[in-house]
Design a protein around this motif. Sequence first.
Motif, PDB file in Angstrom:
ATOM      1  N   GLU A 173     -20.331  -8.222 -33.556  1.00 46.12           N
ATOM      2  CA  GLU A 173     -19.312  -7.586 -32.714  1.00 46.12           C
ATOM      3  C   GLU A 173     -19.561  -6.086 -32.628  1.00 46.12           C
ATOM      4  N   GLY A 190     -22.035  -5.203 -30.071  1.00 50.43           N
ATOM      5  CA  GLY A 190     -21.696  -5.394 -28.663  1.00 50.43           C
ATOM      6  C   GLY A 190     -21.536  -6.821 -28.221  1.00 50.43           C
ATOM      7  N   TRP A 191     -21.716  -7.789 -29.158  1.00 50.34           N
ATOM      8  CA  TRP A 191     -21.502  -9.193 -28.789  1.00 50.34           C
ATOM      9  C   TRP A 191     -20.040  -9.415 -28.465  1.00 50.34           C
ATOM     10  N   ASP A 192     -19.785 -10.337 -27.571  1.00 52.25           N
ATOM     11  CA  ASP A 192     -18.424 -10.604 -27.117  1.00 52.25           C
ATOM     12  C   ASP A 192     -18.254 -12.103 -26.938  1.00 52.25           C
ATOM     13  N   SER A 221     -21.419  -2.480 -25.253  1.00 50.68           N
ATOM     14  CA  SER A 221     -21.125  -3.872 -24.943  1.00 50.68           C
ATOM     15  C   SER A 221     -22.319  -4.471 -24.206  1.00 50.68           C
ATOM     16  N   ASN A 222     -22.392  -5.784 -24.222  1.00 49.56           N
ATOM     17  CA  ASN A 222     -23.507  -6.445 -23.546  1.00 49.56           C
ATOM     18  C   ASN A 222     -23.553  -6.103 -22.065  1.00 49.56           C
ATOM     19  N   ASN A 223     -22.397  -6.025 -21.421  1.00 53.02           N
ATOM     20  CA  ASN A 223     -22.363  -5.699 -19.988  1.00 53.02           C
ATOM     21  C   ASN A 223     -22.913  -4.301 -19.718  1.00 53.02           C
TER      22      ASN A 223
END
Length: 372
Positions: free
Chosen positions: A46, A49-51, A253-255
């Motif tokens: 987390e 950046g994992w969501d 974050s991943n995005n």
Amino acid sequence: MSAKKLIFWQNCISPHQLPYIENLIKLSQVLSVYLVVPVSTLPERERMGWDSTFATNLVDIYVDPNEETVEKLLSDTNNCNWHFFSGIRADKFVYNWFKKSLNYEINRAIITEGPFTYKWPLILHKFRFYFFDYKYIDYIKHVYAIGKDCKDYYESISSKWKVIDFVYCVKTYYDDLSLISETPLINIAFVGTFSVRKNPLLLLNSLNIARKKSPYFSFKLSLIGFGKLYKKMYDFCKKAMLFDSVFFYGNLSNNHTIDILKTSDVLVLPSTHDGWGAVVNEALNCGVFVICSNKCGSKALIENSNRGIVFISNNHEDLTNALLFLCQNLTDIRKGKTERFYWAKTHISGEVIAKYLVDTLEKENVVPPWLS
């Protein structure tokens, strides 16, 4: 043949596996798909950046299931059903579920990376396996080996199980093929922890050498991540006067990471050891050229192709030459962005890997799509 029920036992909901898991249900050979995890997202992931909000309604997901639910999932011993465990003892929860499964006559497989040889040599891993886990071999039909080194390792352990090439895969992100820069500035990205294993200092050193070797070599480096080497990296950039070209973004974050990859020309992954390196999948899904070391499992996606360059691990001269190749061939590399994106879509997407997985359950000698 009857439709299959597929159950995945993993340590968390992974953005590097869910894309193929959720596509399995779309195949006529699959009746239902279950994902069982102790937690949605691991705290350390987390922070990177994992969501877990990408979870899908195409898969029945059980988070921290009770004993009754676990027993119910294991007790359906239909011969068409398969259970996939993330390794044997890499996670204590998955290991406990794996041991419970031994009470049932089921089709059992493991999905795993190779041994972590960065700290322990391979021979010690083998001794450990023979001492602790050799007793489980007869209970495991398939090993889905992520990376060639992993496949070689498990084939050397036993011939009783079937070892199958496998990969991580990620969501297909790229939706604008017009984002191609025309400036002479090379946009480079690094995504990962700032650790000795991921080796970002080698990249900084090689960029500094390349800049001195060629008056035409100009770049912007986006560093996404954080870790123990941050101060050394910061001090190196200060001493080498690289702060006009190097930008520290921290953990994103991943995005946000994907947004940066979309505008990058190249991803560099200089790891001294990486079981796979799913950021290579993410880069190719954005049409990005890749430079990675020969110690990354994901080198399989770019070897002997025009999608990237594999360099000798921890060799700054070899990496410097790869970076200078970018400078000399930047126009062609940018023109290849669309081709790389469509290659990823047709060879390593969730849909493609889902079909490949099911094919391996029904057929012999299935050619991995990323190697075809």
